[in-house]
Structure formats: C-alpha cells, structure tokens
Write a protein that holds these residues in place. Structure first.
Motif, PDB file in Angstrom:
ATOM      1  N   PRO A 102       0.910  -1.127  -0.033  1.00  0.00           N
ATOM      2  CA  PRO A 102      -0.063  -0.067   0.001  1.00  0.00           C
ATOM      3  C   PRO A 102       0.972   1.359   0.181  1.00  0.00           C
ATOM      4  O   PRO A 102       0.503   2.122  -0.655  1.00  0.00           O
ATOM      5  N   ASP A 165      -1.492  -1.924   8.739  1.00  0.00           N
ATOM      6  CA  ASP A 165      -2.846  -2.046   8.419  1.00  0.00           C
ATOM      7  C   ASP A 165      -3.465  -3.213   9.372  1.00  0.00           C
ATOM      8  O   ASP A 165      -2.937  -4.138   9.302  1.00  0.00           O
ATOM      9  N   THR A 245      -6.621  -2.463   3.592  1.00  0.00           N
ATOM     10  CA  THR A 245      -6.225  -1.639   2.402  1.00  0.00           C
ATOM     11  C   THR A 245      -6.395  -2.553   1.195  1.00  0.00           C
ATOM     12  O   THR A 245      -6.992  -2.035   0.118  1.00  0.00           O
ATOM     13  N   ARG A 249      -9.325  -2.353  -1.613  1.00  0.00           N
ATOM     14  CA  ARG A 249      -8.876  -2.040  -2.997  1.00  0.00           C
ATOM     15  C   ARG A 249      -9.509  -3.002  -4.018  1.00  0.00           C
ATOM     16  O   ARG A 249      -9.916  -2.968  -5.133  1.00  0.00           O
TER      17      ARG A 249
END
Length: 296
Positions: A102, A165, A245, A249
């Motif tokens: 990320p 994350d 994340t 996505r």
C-alpha cells in the motif's frame, strides 16, 4: 537531545520490547535503556510505561514518538541526498517487493526514481516477503519492500516501517458474516480459511494471531496475491484474510465480496529492508525517495 536517542525511542515504540528494540539496532539493551532514561530526564516527561510487557507509550510518549519518527526519516533522507550528491547515483540497483504494497506504491516510486536518476540501472523482483529478506541478507537485493508482523525482528538487516494496516475478513455476499459490522478473531476459528502462503508477511501475522489464541484453524487455500484471496472468498470457498487496504482495493476493482472488520485485529506492517553498511549511492537515493513516498 541526540538523533541516536530519537532512533532508540522509535525502535522501542515499534518493537514494544527493550530486548527486541536493542537487537534491531544492534546495541546492548542496557545502552538503549540508559539513553532513553537520559532523554526522559532531559524532556522532564515519562515516555514509556514502566514494568509492563509489551512496552506501552504514555500520552506524552505517543506525541513525542510521532514527531521523532518524522525527524529520524528526515535525517535519513538528508543523509541519503547528501551521499547521492557526493557520489553520483549511477550503477545497478536491485529492488524487491511483495505484490502491491500500500505504501510506498512501487510503480509510481520506480517511475519517479528513474526520472530523477536516469543513469541508475534499476531492476525489480516481485516475491514473497521471506525470500526477499534472505536476498537482501545475501546482497542480491539492495532494498526490499516486505510485509511483516508488528514489532517483528528481522535479523542481520536494517528496516523501518512505512505502513500499518489491520487485517480484515473477506467473505462472500451470502456468507452469514456478511451482515456483520465486525467480528472477533475467535469467532472465525470454525471457518475454512483463505490466507497468504507461508512465505508471506500476511501469513506470519495471521499464524501468530491464532497461536496467541491457543487454537488451530483450517487453511485450505493459500495465495500470494490479494486478488486471488478476494475472488476465492467471493465464491464462497472460505473466509479470506487480507490487510484492510488490500481488501478494500479489491472491492473497488469489482470483487464480489464483503469486507468485515476484525475487533482487536492483528496488524500487518510494510517495511523497507536494506543493509546500511553496503548501500551504494543509488541504493541510498532510492531509500530516501521511498521514505518520502511512504510518508505520502
């Protein structure tokens, strides 16, 4: 206040253990503790909670470490830029990365680096995190972007975190968990899992989380990329585990699945890994640029 003390404070905050922080910095634990006590005396504030494991930050420590982290990265970037001017960043630069970190975003980072330093000959190798760390240790890669567990000690290499994350659950639209706004990790134990391969940082994170729970789970499907995990989960083959994340996505890319947050979720970290003693001018210039891209 010295830059070394700031590095020590950041390391202890990241590793949450004085022995692990000292090992990551390759210094004696006693030296690290003494320097941090001197720093607290100079500041007139207690930064770290005493007598607990894992080590925690006081409110003052939270504020201080956040600023110290930026100061350390700024100092490293300044040193790398000075080194790049002292010796033109020419020659080969071997970069490794796990798929789609990320931050920093690899394609944009490589494009910017090539634009700034066109005389450097850059190569990229995409691989799972464990092999990438071994390649850095052997000197076959200059810098690698890898996934790790929070506070994980990587022996014989230098590293710093660029992104953290929470891990989330990914399920099909018809799965019973799809209607939930959150789930506990323990509630997932009876499920069939879709997870990263054993060499990935994600798998190290999830394996450790279930080990701490003292339970076993069934991992039937293993994949090294987020798109495959999300697709398998969307088809109802099990509960996928992904950094949030990455999961979100895949949703934006059209995956037919639901992302369910996990309460007190395990944390997946992205790190830049290198060996400071053997970095070439292109390597130092890349590390400085990668640090800036990671900070966004």
């Amino acid at each position: 206040m010295e830059l070394q003390q700031l590095r020590y404070a950041v390391a202890l905050a990241d590793h949450r253990s004085a022995p692990r922080a000292a090992a990551s910095l390759k210094v004696a634990q006693g030296a690290l503790v003494r320097q941090l006590r001197r720093l607290e005396d100079e500041l007139g504030a207690v930064l770290f909670q005493r007598g607990i494991e894992p080590v925690g930050l006081t409110p003052a420590g939270e504020e201080f470490v956040a600023m110290a982290r930026h100061a350390v990265r700024a100092a490293d970037e300044a040193a790398a830029k000075a080194a790049a001017f002292a010796g033109a960043p020419r020659g080969r630069l071997a970069i490794g990365s796990y798929p789609e970190p990320p931050r920093p975003r690899v394609p944009e980072l490589l494009a910017e680096f090539s634009k700034r330093f066109p005389e450097a000959e850059v190569s990229l190798r995409e691989e799972a995190s464990d092999p990438l760390v071994r390649l850095v240790r052997r000197g076959e890669l200059d810098v690698a972007i890898v996934g790790t567990a929070s506070g994980q000690v990587l022996e014989d290499v230098d590293h710093f975190e660029t992104f953290r994350d929470d891990v989330a659950a990914v399920v099909s639209l018809t799965h019973p968990l799809a209607a939930r706004y959150g789930v506990r990790l323990a509630d997932l134990v009876p499920e069939t899992f879709i997870d990263g391969t054993p060499a990935t940082g994600l798998r190290a994170v999830t394996d450790e989380a279930f080990r701490v729970l003292g339970t076993e789970r069934a991992v039937r499907y293993e994949a090294s990329d987020a798109a495959t995990v999300a697709r398998l989960a969307g088809l109802g083959l099990g509960v996928g585990l992904l950094p949030r994340t990455a999961a979100e996505r895949e949703l934006r890319a059209g995956a037919r699945c639901r992302v369910v947050p996990i309460e007190n979720a395990p944390v997946h970290c992205t790190c830049l890994v290198y060996r400071s003693g053997s970095l070439t001018p292109p390597g130092r210039a890349f590390l400085a640029l990668a640090s800036r891209y990671a900070l966004g």
